[in-house]
Scaffold this motif. Structure first.
Motif, PDB file in Angstrom:
ATOM      1  N   UNK A 260       0.800  -1.224   0.000  1.00  0.00           N
ATOM      2  CA  UNK A 260       0.000   0.000   0.000  1.00  0.00           C
ATOM      3  C   UNK A 260       0.838   1.283   0.000  1.00  0.00           C
TER       4      UNK A 260
ATOM      5  N   UNK B 287       5.220 -10.015  -2.847  1.00  0.00           N
ATOM      6  CA  UNK B 287       4.547 -10.076  -1.550  1.00  0.00           C
ATOM      7  C   UNK B 287       4.073 -11.493  -1.193  1.00  0.00           C
ATOM      8  N   UNK B 288       3.447 -12.179  -2.137  1.00  0.00           N
ATOM      9  CA  UNK B 288       2.965 -13.520  -1.788  1.00  0.00           C
ATOM     10  C   UNK B 288       4.122 -14.483  -1.587  1.00  0.00           C
TER      11      UNK B 288
ATOM     12  N   UNK C 257       4.045 -15.289  -8.306  1.00  0.00           N
ATOM     13  CA  UNK C 257       2.846 -14.493  -8.613  1.00  0.00           C
ATOM     14  C   UNK C 257       3.054 -13.064  -8.123  1.00  0.00           C
TER      15      UNK C 257
ATOM     16  N   UNK D 114       1.365  -8.852  -8.443  1.00  0.00           N
ATOM     17  CA  UNK D 114       0.379  -7.929  -9.000  1.00  0.00           C
ATOM     18  C   UNK D 114       0.884  -6.500  -8.831  1.00  0.00           C
TER      19      UNK D 114
ATOM     20  N   UNK E  59      -0.975  -2.397  -9.065  1.00  0.00           N
ATOM     21  CA  UNK E  59      -2.157  -1.569  -9.339  1.00  0.00           C
ATOM     22  C   UNK E  59      -1.711  -0.210  -9.852  1.00  0.00           C
TER      23      UNK E  59
ATOM     24  N   UNK F  62      -5.163  -3.363 -13.054  1.00  0.00           N
ATOM     25  CA  UNK F  62      -4.292  -4.262 -12.310  1.00  0.00           C
ATOM     26  C   UNK F  62      -3.504  -5.073 -13.309  1.00  0.00           C
TER      27      UNK F  62
ATOM     28  N   UNK G 171      -9.100  -5.530 -12.286  1.00  0.00           N
ATOM     29  CA  UNK G 171      -8.813  -6.731 -11.502  1.00  0.00           C
ATOM     30  C   UNK G 171      -9.926  -7.774 -11.604  1.00  0.00           C
TER      31      UNK G 171
ATOM     32  N   UNK H 126      -8.472 -11.551 -12.612  1.00  0.00           N
ATOM     33  CA  UNK H 126      -7.946 -12.287 -11.459  1.00  0.00           C
ATOM     34  C   UNK H 126      -8.202 -13.792 -11.547  1.00  0.00           C
TER      35      UNK H 126
ATOM     36  N   UNK I 156      -5.545 -16.877 -11.875  1.00  0.00           N
ATOM     37  CA  UNK I 156      -5.504 -17.874 -10.796  1.00  0.00           C
ATOM     38  C   UNK I 156      -5.605 -19.291 -11.363  1.00  0.00           C
TER      39      UNK I 156
END
Ligand SMILES: Cc1cc2nc3c(=O)[nH]c(=O)nc-3n(C[C@H](O)[C@H](O)[C@H](O)COP(=O)(O)OP(=O)(O)OC[C@H]3O[C@@H](n4cnc5c(N)ncnc54)[C@H](O)[C@@H]3O)c2cc1C
Ligand code: FES
Lengths: 107, 412
Positions: B48, B298-299, B324, B326, B328, B333, B376, B380, B384
């Motif tokens: 963020x 991040x993941x 993975x 992403x 924004x 996205x 998104x 998404x 996935x």
């Protein structure tokens, strides 16, 4: 609380595929309505508890709804958050099917 | 048994360290857990910082990962504002900047990355802004004000997300990228082109393929003199030219470094009691012929933190998750699963409405990556499902991939 305990019609049962989800907006609230692989219907609040994204845009796998934003996972039968990044459970609502229509009980 | 065998120490209180600490307890570890972090606050989420934190009307609180309550409930000792300065492997202890020593039975390095610094003649280092921490974000918010103009150096994810955030706050942006196009690393050209078009539509001036010759002061403003002879006058300079893994600790204690702390598939270093995870480590990926990669995602930080925790407790599991990521920018996205550069041909799935979705296939038809840009909600699910196909080493029919009426899920 005008809708307390009222059964609200959502859609026809056929509108949702098995192992899929549909967004339902009602009275300024948004919900997610699920049809499980074993053909049972469920309903939860529509927004992810992490960053408030619509869960109905996510993927249903077995009894899990995965958030489309960061893949947070919930068991849509109980609303339980299944681990990072989501830690707050989803609210669930009673659902029934009558005469081919899906109804949810709000309030 | 060593005195400290019941002690696990985690160096770095970011996404990886925080996730690992929580996972140790989830997996029943009853010994001590000490999380040592250089930053002055509890672990928070970084994504963020370039997005919501930048555009909010008032600076929000850092998005914390572990609340004080959760730390207490899980009996995690968090030392903030505290750098580990040395690992004494022989004695199984780490030294802290304030002189303390902590014994460990097992040690996890989760030191993450630092922003690469820009070295250009004439640039005053005190007037260059970077973004890695919440404090950086607070300082940057002051720069991205309406009626100001910032120069962003670097067309990677951080620079581009900041450009989008700046525009939405009414701040003018010139973005300078030394490479021939935006997002050179790991992003297919057509996706990068869509990103560029969106930024141009938002009024960002893009300058790809130019270097910076020097910076000249101009009162409260500064001027960048570019290699094509042009000059960009601005109120602030923001640098996003990538990040370098924090490997000094590991290197000084004799552990191998290879574009990050080198670990095996279980995230273990050559020292059986030291593991590394997240942005700071490089590891062999089984889906890509064991190629050694390092991810800044991040993941991956979460998943590796959780897996390292299990392996600290002896699980011996390999890390196999599909990469993975992403990003924004504006209403769009971008999502990428897998490694697009491992593919030799690309199949596009037309989804309309300016949505782009590509599947990247290896020579044997195996799906190795999927890349997409769009709202998104439109992309998404597809990414996935693609990720699941990649994990299964599937060789899906290219015609089915290209046909939007064929549900991707049906290819699983
Ligand atoms: C602005 C920004 C936006 C991002 N957006 C996205 C996104 O949209 N999508 C995505 O997938 N990823 C994104 N990322 C990447 C993601 O945040 C990182 O992959 C993740 O933070 C990595 O976690 P980590 O714990 O490995 O490293 P870090 O988060 O860097 O944490 C490492 C911590 O270790 C500390 N440390 C280092 N050395 C020492 C030492 N010797 N002693 C004590 N402490 C030490 C550091 O101070 C730091 O706090 C973004 C990153 C940034 C900076
Ligand atoms: S918004 Fe749902 S997981 Fe982040």
């Amino acid at each position: 609380m005008s809708h307390a305990n009222a059964w609200i019609e959502v859609c026809a049962a056929d509108d949702i595929d098995e192992e899929d989800v549909l967004r339902f907006d009602h009275a300024h609230q948004t919900y997610a309505i699920y049809r499980s692989p074993d053909d049972v219907f469920y309903a939860t609040d529509g927004l992810c508890t992490h960053e408030h994204v619509h869960l109905a845009d996510g993927l249903v796998m077995d009894h899990i709804i995965e958030c489309p934003k960061h893949n947070g996972r919930f068991d849509y039968r109980t609303g339980q958050a299944k681990g990072a990044p989501v830690c707050i459970n989803l609210k669930t609502y009673p659902v029934k099917v009558e005469a081919g229509k899906v109804l949810i009980q709000l309030g | 048994m060593r005195e400290s065998a019941e002690d696990i120490v985690i160096v770095g209180a970011g996404e990886t360290g925080a996730r690992a600490a929580a996972a140790l307890r989830e997996n029943g570890w009853a010994g001590t857990v000490t999380l040592v972090g250089h930053e002055p606050r509890a672990p928070y989420e970084r994504p963020p910082l370039s997005k919501a934190v930048m555009v909010a009307a008032e600076a929000p609180q850092p998005p914390y990962i572990l609340s004080a309550e959760r730390l207490r409930e899980n009996d995690i000792t968090l030392l903030t504002g505290c750098a580990v300065t040395r690992i004494d492997r022989a004695a199984h202890a780490v030294e802290l900047a304030d002189g303390r020593r902590l014994g460990y039975g097992r040690l996890l390095l989760a030191t993450g990355c630092s922003a690469r610094r820009l070295a250009v003649p004439g640039a005053d280092p005190g007037r260059l802004h970077y973004l890695r921490t919440y404090d950086d974000a607070l300082a940057l918010r002051e720069q991205l004000r309406p009626d100001r103009h910032v120069a962003i150096v670097g067309g990677g994810f951080i620079g581009l997300e900041l450009a989008a955030s700046a525009r939405s706050r009414g701040c003018g942006v010139t973005l300078i990228e030394a490479g021939p196009r935006l997002l050179m690393r790991g992003v297919p050209a057509d996706i990068a082109a869509a990103v560029a078009a969106r930024h141009q539509a938002a009024g960002v001036t893009l300058k790809p393929g130019v270097g910076i010759e020097r910076v000249e002061p101009a009162g409260t403003r500064q001027v960048l003199v570019l290699s094509d002879g042009s000059r960009v006058e601005c109120d602030g300079i923001v640098v996003g030219i990538g990040a370098a893994p924090n490997t000094e600790l590991a290197a000084h204690s004799g552990l191998a470094i290879d574009n990050g702390v080198a670990v095996d598939a279980r995230l273990a270093t050559a020292d059986p009691d030291i593991f590394a995870a997240g942005d700071c480590c490089s590891f062999p990926h089984p889906l890509y012929d064991g190629r050694r990669i390092r991810l800044e995602a991040w993941r991956n930080a979460q998943d590796q933190g959780a897996l390292a925790a299990r392996n600290l407790l002896g699980a011996g599991e390999d890390y196999t998750a599909v990469p993975w990521f992403w990003s924004d920018q504006y209403e769009l996205t971008l999502q990428i699963a897998g490694l697009p550069d491992a593919g030799v041909h690309t199949v596009a799935r037309p989804l309309g409405d300016g949505v782009q979705l590509n599947f990247h296939l290896a020579a044997d038809g195996r799906l190795v990556a999927a890349s997409s840009i769009g709202p998104n909600a439109k992309i998404a699910k597809e990414i996935r499902v693609a990720e699941m196909l990649i994990a299964r080493r599937a060789q899906p029919d290219a015609n089915a991939l290209a046909a939007p009426e064929v549900k991707l899920k049906s290819l699983l």
